[in-house]
Enzyme design. Structure first.
Site, PDB file in Angstrom:
ATOM      1  N   GLU A 134      11.318   1.071   6.494  1.00  0.00           N
ATOM      2  CA  GLU A 134      11.370   0.050   7.601  1.00  0.00           C
ATOM      3  C   GLU A 134      12.735  -0.589   7.793  1.00  0.00           C
ATOM      4  O   GLU A 134      13.564  -0.673   6.954  1.00  0.00           O
ATOM      5  CB  GLU A 134      10.432  -1.187   7.300  1.00  0.00           C
ATOM      6  CG  GLU A 134       9.110  -0.851   6.891  1.00  0.00           C
ATOM      7  CD  GLU A 134       8.188  -1.996   7.182  1.00  0.00           C
ATOM      8  OE1 GLU A 134       8.319  -3.141   7.771  1.00  0.00           O
ATOM      9  OE2 GLU A 134       6.904  -1.463   6.481  1.00  0.00           O
ATOM     10  N   ARG A 193      -1.717   1.431  -2.070  1.00  0.00           N
ATOM     11  CA  ARG A 193      -2.694   1.916  -1.033  1.00  0.00           C
ATOM     12  C   ARG A 193      -3.947   1.986  -1.442  1.00  0.00           C
ATOM     13  O   ARG A 193      -5.088   1.791  -0.676  1.00  0.00           O
ATOM     14  CB  ARG A 193      -2.352   3.595  -0.823  1.00  0.00           C
ATOM     15  CG  ARG A 193      -1.296   3.765  -0.212  1.00  0.00           C
ATOM     16  CD  ARG A 193      -0.793   3.027   1.248  1.00  0.00           C
ATOM     17  NE  ARG A 193       0.292   3.340   1.610  1.00  0.00           N
ATOM     18  CZ  ARG A 193       0.976   2.744   2.701  1.00  0.00           C
ATOM     19  NH1 ARG A 193       0.575   1.733   3.375  1.00  0.00           N
ATOM     20  NH2 ARG A 193       2.185   3.133   3.152  1.00  0.00           N
ATOM     21  N   THR A 229       8.654  -7.065  -1.734  1.00  0.00           N
ATOM     22  CA  THR A 229       9.276  -6.319  -0.782  1.00  0.00           C
ATOM     23  C   THR A 229      10.777  -6.192  -0.888  1.00  0.00           C
ATOM     24  O   THR A 229      11.238  -7.263  -1.300  1.00  0.00           O
ATOM     25  CB  THR A 229       8.761  -7.070   0.702  1.00  0.00           C
ATOM     26  OG1 THR A 229       7.428  -7.071   0.665  1.00  0.00           O
ATOM     27  CG2 THR A 229       9.544  -6.232   1.830  1.00  0.00           C
ATOM     28  N   GLU A 289       1.658   9.376   4.540  1.00  0.00           N
ATOM     29  CA  GLU A 289       1.588  10.215   5.653  1.00  0.00           C
ATOM     30  C   GLU A 289       2.199  11.413   5.145  1.00  0.00           C
ATOM     31  O   GLU A 289       1.679  12.604   5.455  1.00  0.00           O
ATOM     32  CB  GLU A 289       2.404   9.624   6.804  1.00  0.00           C
ATOM     33  CG  GLU A 289       2.018   8.356   7.453  1.00  0.00           C
ATOM     34  CD  GLU A 289       2.982   7.761   8.582  1.00  0.00           C
ATOM     35  OE1 GLU A 289       3.280   8.398   9.482  1.00  0.00           O
ATOM     36  OE2 GLU A 289       3.751   6.963   8.116  1.00  0.00           O
TER      37      GLU A 289
END
Lengths: 441, 441
Positions: free
Chosen positions: A213, A249, A269, A386
């Protein structure tokens, strides 16, 4: 574009390492961070130049700033960037402009500058970087339509993208307390996991993931009840960094309905320590995301000429992996993701304007993150969820290992840089984290 | 139960208003808050006693504390409760015990105490209350199964309660910057709303709601990566306040998938200014929520003898409404909701232990809120969404008005109190907010 002498592509510094082709920190960059000398707890505001850090307060003490740049340097005598962020763009621009002048090799006073500044330069190897700002609130968006479509199609093959996506910049509140600076090891979290039958179990996550990100740090805040209009949103953005929004996840899958991710994200984070200013990124501006003809126009509060003409930045971002076995065998890092900020469906200014559109107050140092910056191609997917399609298509590593999700000892390094023909590269530095085993139950 | 002299039901204070039957602040309560004198910006830590505030630092300056209570009082010389919260229960207990002694009417030194303390007492009418702590992070739970079932049955009549509900304490990260203290007016937010067809519009919310919640303020924090075991969770809870988690239901409905509520909540959250300590609530402990035989046992990290025997508190909470027309006609407030903390499916200790179970670090002053404290009956529903069943069953007010959701000029007041036969009432004070019209577009 607001270009000035600080952006001149041919400018060189009398700090030799700043002129190396592969540095993230040429004189055209000048990102801000907070550092401590090794073995000393005190934190100082610094500017990266080549492989050195310039101690801003030390320069200020030597009388090298005046007027507006002196007032900005004064704000750098605190142990975080918040005070500088609060001052606003004219102050940042003045300080950056003066530092650029002081570090430039072809300035007529370069010799004097060097004499005065050399004692204020510390090799980066002799400092530890700290969290650059006191981050009051952390908001994380979901601004990549490719990421949203990929994740959505795993959960809802018949309706990958929800009807709100192209209208609302989707986001959620993140956890501020567990934001850590690059280099901090990441402890594998425990959590509730449902294995598809029977009651859930409490165990160490087996589906630990990274998320590639970009973070936007807020400059001046806005008062509660007073939205920031889209055409002034950029003036509330101080700069950008890399963000790794580590995600469990399996925990996320079980907990996220109906209120969204919580413990699946709040264990840590990571952010990169150097904040590259929007000023430094000006030459890399580009038009906001292309819309397909069937895509709705943004609502007026999210639209404007700036959004369309120069709303985003050509900023490459990457995620790299090494495993314990790879390090053991001296096998080089492997690149997992290579994407670009311009892949996002929403621009930074749109995210900020949306965030404040209900009157929510932002404060200097608040962090707005983009969400996973996936692009349209396979290698631009920004997380393992992904890349391995939920673990069903494991990655083969050069060591012969396979990866569905992160294993203990894996180290993820995010990198980012802006490149333009005829210009030196501007880098974001690194955002690193190695996975530690879960603590004993 | 850990009862001591501070809990003695017959204790009286030489502050006469503390002995009134209807006070929230008898000598058995002694909640902490932060106040400023009217016309003075400086903030001070205070303790409520009857209709007065005791200035703790002023008492300390007069040498009225010693040993552990002096160290706790020293932490009260700052303008927020965070330093006191960080000290932990032994310090809080010592300070509360000494203040109880100093304010008691039948103490052998009562006359001297009164002489020394009277200059440190300020009528509550002469102070303005501030936010009691710097709240680093705000997490909001969804701990009422009645609330979750009601809301769920509006959205998913065939599956009101999701499969994870009875296993995971569901929660989400809230916005810390927009937490305001009771009395702050609430500006009606604008936001994206979808009217059931066509594209969404950006408009002032027409479905503004209150949420009747209880907040738990964190005392000592935990280090990142180090969960707090359930049997030590209570020692990390400083005290309790009222929370009104204002919600724009129309904005929420359109934005909340898939990442949960964001701008529908972040425009404002009101909290009551007085923090009632867990020490003061000891006499009102009661067994944790009754489970039906079909309900699963909590996973071991959420279970223990304390949870079952004395995990929650008998704490009444209420929401009251006046409208502009009612105030105009001098019609008294009407009670909309009357519920109790023991209606929650999870105990405060379970919420805290769960929150840290992934290693997430809590910091002193962090706010954990319960979520809407709805009970099983109609009048115990804690928000208008439930009370008017999404606006389909409007409420009739004594003024002849109807309410589906909040109108401009409506004022919501939350109240809370613990009552037990033979004991004076311990109150939480009030959490008030009046709705202002949306700002001009």
């Amino acid at each position: 574009l607001r270009l000035d002498a600080t952006h001149h592509p041919d400018a060189l510094s009398w700090v030799p390492s700043a002129n190396a082709a592969d540095t993230d920190f040429p004189i055209q960059n000048l990102p801000f961070g907070v550092f401590s000398r090794v073995g000393d707890d005190k934190s100082h505001v610094g500017i990266a130049i080549g492989n050195h850090v310039l101690d801003v307060a030390a320069c200020h003490a030597r009388g090298l700033f005046s007027g507006r740049s002196a007032r900005a340097a004064e704000a750098c005598t605190t142990p975080s960037l918040n005070a500088l962020m609060a001052l606003g763009r004219p102050a940042w621009t003045a300080l950056r402009g003066r530092v650029s002048e002081l570090l430039r090799s072809n300035h007529r006073d370069a010799r004097t500058h060097r004499q005065f500044l050399e004692p204020c330069l510390i090799p980066q190897g002799q400092v530890e970087m700290r969290t650059p700002a006191d981050i009051g609130d952390f908001s994380d968006f979901y601004a990549s339509i490719h990421h949203a479509t990929n994740v959505g199609s795993m959960l809802r093959p018949d309706q990958p993208l929800l009807p709100n996506y192209k209208h609302v910049p989707i986001g959620y509140h993140g956890r501020a307390s567990s934001i850590v600076v690059s280099g901090t090891p990441i402890r594998r979290p425990r959590g509730q996991v449902w294995r598809g039958e029977g009651p859930p179990v409490f165990q160490a996550s087996t589906r630990l993931d990274y998320e590639l990100e970009v973070g936007f740090l807020v400059g001046p805040g806005n008062a509660l009840g007073e939205p920031v209009p889209i055409d002034r949103a950029d003036d509330h953005l101080f700069g950008v960094c890399l963000v790794n929004d580590w995600s469990a996840r399996d925990v996320q899958q079980w907990e996220y309905q109906p209120l969204g991710p919580f413990l699946a994200k709040s264990f840590a984070t990571s952010i990169s320590p150097w904040i590259v200013t929007l000023d430094a990124l000006e030459p890399y501006r580009m038009p906001g995301p292309e819309r397909r003809s069937a895509d709705p126009d943004p609502l007026p509060y999210l639209d404007g000429p700036n959004v369309r003409l120069s709303g985003t930045f050509d900023l490459q971002v990457e995620a790299w992996l090494t495993t314990a076995a790879m390090r053991e065998a001296s096998i080089a890092q492997v690149r997992l993701s290579a994407s670009n900020l311009h892949n996002l469906y929403w621009t930074p200014a749109q995210l900020l304007a949306h965030h404040t559109s209900n009157g929510c107050n932002l404060r200097p140092g608040d962090l707005l993150a983009s969400g996973t910056v996936s692009g349209p191609t396979r290698d631009s997917r920004g997380c393992l969820l992904e890349l391995t399609w939920r673990g069903t298509e494991p990655l083969r590593l050069p060591s012969g290992e396979e990866r569905r999700f992160l294993e203990d000892g894996d180290e993820v390094t995010l990198r980012g840089y802006a490149v333009r023909e005829g210009r030196p590269r501007i880098g974001l530095g690194e955002c690193r984290g190695v996975i530690l085993p879960a603590s004993p139950a």
